[in-house]
Design a protein around this motif. Structure first.
Motif, short mmCIF file in Angstrom:
data_model
loop_
_atom_site.label_atom_id
_atom_site.label_comp_id
_atom_site.label_asym_id
_atom_site.label_seq_id
_atom_site.Cartn_x
_atom_site.Cartn_y
_atom_site.Cartn_z
N ARG A 32 3.54 0.77 -8.03
CA ARG A 32 3.76 2.19 -8.36
C ARG A 32 4.94 2.06 -8.78
NH1 ARG A 32 0.40 1.77 -4.11
NH2 ARG A 32 -1.43 2.83 -4.19
N ASN A 71 -5.01 12.59 7.41
CA ASN A 71 -4.50 11.44 7.57
C ASN A 71 -5.39 10.91 8.84
OD1 ASN A 71 -3.26 12.62 9.88
ND2 ASN A 71 -1.25 12.45 8.97
N ASP A 92 3.55 11.48 -7.82
CA ASP A 92 3.14 10.03 -7.32
C ASP A 92 3.05 10.24 -5.93
OD1 ASP A 92 3.08 9.56 -9.97
OD2 ASP A 92 5.13 8.55 -10.06
N ASP A 150 0.98 -1.15 -0.03
CA ASP A 150 0.02 -0.21 0.09
C ASP A 150 0.79 1.11 0.05
OD1 ASP A 150 -2.26 -1.61 0.28
OD2 ASP A 150 -2.15 -1.77 2.55
N CYS A 151 2.15 1.38 0.65
CA CYS A 151 3.00 2.27 0.63
C CYS A 151 4.25 2.58 -0.20
CB CYS A 151 3.15 2.57 2.41
SG CYS A 151 1.66 2.30 3.25
N ARG A 156 -8.91 16.88 3.28
CA ARG A 156 -8.45 15.64 3.49
C ARG A 156 -7.56 15.62 4.76
NH1 ARG A 156 -6.78 15.14 -2.40
NH2 ARG A 156 -8.54 13.94 -3.41
N GLU A 161 -0.16 11.68 -4.73
CA GLU A 161 -1.40 11.00 -4.95
C GLU A 161 -1.32 9.66 -4.04
OE1 GLU A 161 -1.44 9.65 -9.01
OE2 GLU A 161 -1.43 11.74 -9.85
N LEU A 162 -0.22 9.22 -3.84
CA LEU A 162 -0.58 8.25 -2.82
C LEU A 162 -0.85 8.46 -1.41
CD1 LEU A 162 -0.06 5.02 -2.15
CD2 LEU A 162 2.45 5.69 -1.95
N SER A 168 -11.42 11.72 3.53
CA SER A 168 -11.90 13.06 2.97
C SER A 168 -13.18 13.51 3.69
CB SER A 168 -12.01 13.24 1.52
OG SER A 168 -11.09 13.03 1.03
N SER A 173 -2.66 11.04 -0.66
CA SER A 173 -3.97 11.33 -0.75
C SER A 173 -5.07 10.25 -0.83
CB SER A 173 -4.08 12.29 -2.23
OG SER A 173 -3.57 13.51 -2.24
N ALA A 174 -4.55 9.15 -1.55
CA ALA A 174 -5.39 7.99 -1.51
C ALA A 174 -5.66 7.57 -0.20
CB ALA A 174 -4.86 6.81 -2.63
N ARG A 175 -4.74 7.81 0.70
CA ARG A 175 -4.63 7.09 2.15
C ARG A 175 -5.24 8.06 2.99
NH1 ARG A 175 0.02 6.27 4.48
NH2 ARG A 175 -0.57 4.62 5.57
#
Length: 475
Positions: A374, A442, A392, A344-345, A440, A395-396, A403, A398-400
């Motif tokens: 990735r 964490n 990149d 995932d990371c 957003r 984006e990673l 929101s 933000s995906a984690r």
């Protein structure tokens, strides 16, 4: 045994092999088990890596070779014939093939793990100092450590390694000293004294490193209180991590074409193209067959990888053994307990793309299109691809992140400031009486936000007042 290899003047040292060169002449030998399976590297590639390690401690490698062995000998690792042949090589270097004029070889490096008995017997047979792969890496670490923390970790690893090797020292270690004469005991031998002193020092170093671990945990806790995402650079030694670190942060961390140029971790704050601030961490490089003493000693430093929100696995795309190096790095990461983050990371960063041909670049691009992971391709020297790499990473992250849609009253400026400082404001709409935000955050900040402002997460009762209720909803 394979044919001998005499490195050229240009790779041996910056001084060359002139008569006034005071460097130690060195022999490097890689023992290759004929029935060895599962190793992705060729014996010659492993020998070349060991030569590179030897050059990192500023010796002149005047002879290197691969020795095939069918079965390791308990006493010397090699068979008697090989031991005698290498003794001849150590005693008489063929000066017609190089410019070495300083006499016989004074150091032999065996690219394997030697037992104390094997090390002692080889020293007697070759009449020179012998170190194995672990001892060589410890020599490099001892020379490169700059901070007090790095010195503590290297000393602990070295003493742990040396403790079992006191037996290989000379006979003075068997002398008896001290003792209570009136009791008639045999006294304490020198080897027992040395071992006791080493044990006492190891206990002290472990205590000091416990303090280091506690201090690092306090620093991590402080970063959580004002949390910035952490991006950790990991990878095989000499993959270009420090050069990439300098490129992304405009720092001046020591970076050179040497194995283990970086030992002490460095952190810098950088701003991603989205405006988000992150902490970039440069870590010590990994290597195949990394001594377990070093993994244990550097655990306090490598714990930074545990805290990372994103792991950038920097690879030397131009290296012929890049796939084998990748496997070694992933193995070390798994031993550190971060296996759950690898899917995932992790972003695989193919560095040194400026050294690749068009066909190799096309192959990596095709692999990236087909891969579920990735992949980024960069050149830390030219800066090519670095901007895309930062995108990149953003984006990673933000995906984690979670929101939220929030309605904030104009009067609550403190909350509005906190959200801008601890989250990423995606959109803002100024309405009558309140501000509509999409933010957003964490997990750590989301948890803190819920604790500070539980009213955003409680059901809102119907109200007859003409005030806009606070609300939230995950997007």
């Amino acid at each position: 045994m394979t044919d001998s290899t005499f490195p050229s003047k240009s790779v041996s040292s910056d001084k060359g092999w002139s008569n006034d060169n005071d460097r130690t002449a060195c022999l490097v030998v890689h023992p290759h088990l004929k029935n060895e399976r599962g190793n992705l590297r060729s014996p010659q590639a492993r020998l070349d890596e060991c030569v590179g390690l030897a050059l990192a401690i500023h010796v002149d490698v005047v002879h290197s070779e691969v020795v095939n062995i069918a079965r390791p000998k308990p006493a010397t690792l090699f068979g008697q014939g090989v031991v005698e042949a290498l003794a001849t090589t150590i005693g008489r270097v063929d000066k017609s093939k190089n410019e070495w004029d300083e006499g016989d070889i004074g150091l032999a490096i065996v690219d394997a793990s030697l037992t104390p008995i094997q090390q002692r017997n080889l020293e007697k047979a070759w009449n020179c100092k012998v170190i194995d792969r672990t001892g060589l890496i410890l020599e490099i670490f001892g020379e490169r450590a700059r901070t007090s923390e790095g010195s503590l970790q290297v000393e602990l690893a070295a003493l742990t390694y040396q403790r079992s090797r006191l037996v290989r020292s000379w006979t003075h270690l068997e002398r008896q000293r001290g003792g209570l004469g009136f009791i008639g005991g045999p006294g304490e031998s020198q080897i027992e004294i040395d071992r006791r002193l080493i044990d006492e020092r190891i206990v002290r170093l472990k205590k000091d490193l416990t303090d280091v671990k506690r201090t690092r945990e306090l620093h991590r806790k402080s970063r959580r209180n004002t949390p910035y995402p952490i991006v950790a650079l990991v990878g095989y030694t000499n993959a270009g991590k420090s050069t990439l670190f300098n490129r992304l942060t405009n720092a001046k961390v020591f970076a050179e074409d040497l194995l283990f140029a970086t030992l002490d971790p460095t952190m810098r704050s950088i701003t991603l193209p989205s405006g988000r601030d992150v902490i970039l961490s440069d870590t010590v490089g990994f290597i195949s067959e990394l001594p377990h003493e070093l993994v244990a000693a550097f655990h306090a430093t490598l714990e930074e990888v545990h805290e990372a929100d994103v792991i950038l696995h920097v690879r030397d795309a131009s290296h012929p053994d890049t796939e084998a190096q990748r496997a070694d790095v992933l193995d070390v990461l798994k031993t550190l307990g971060v296996e759950d983050k690898l899917e995932d990371c992790l972003i695989e960063v193919y560095n040194k793309s400026d050294l690749l041909g068009d066909e190799e670049i096309e192959t990596i691009s095709t692999r990236a299109d087909r891969s579920e992971g990735r992949i980024a391709m960069v050149s830390a020297i030219t800066g090519q691809g670095c901007e895309q790499l930062l995108n990149d990473v953003n984006e990673l992250l933000s995906a984690r992140f979670a929101s939220f849609e929030l309605d904030i009253p104009y009067s609550d400026g403190q909350l509005l400031s906190w959200l801008y400082s601890h989250g990423e404001v995606i959109s803002r709409q100024d309405l009558e009486g309140h501000i509509a935000l999409t933010v957003r955050m964490n997990d750590a900040n989301t948890s803190r936000f819920k604790q500070k402002h539980p009213e955003f997460f409680e059901p809102v009762a119907p109200s007859t007042e003409e005030t806009e209720p606070k609300k939230w909803s995950p997007t």
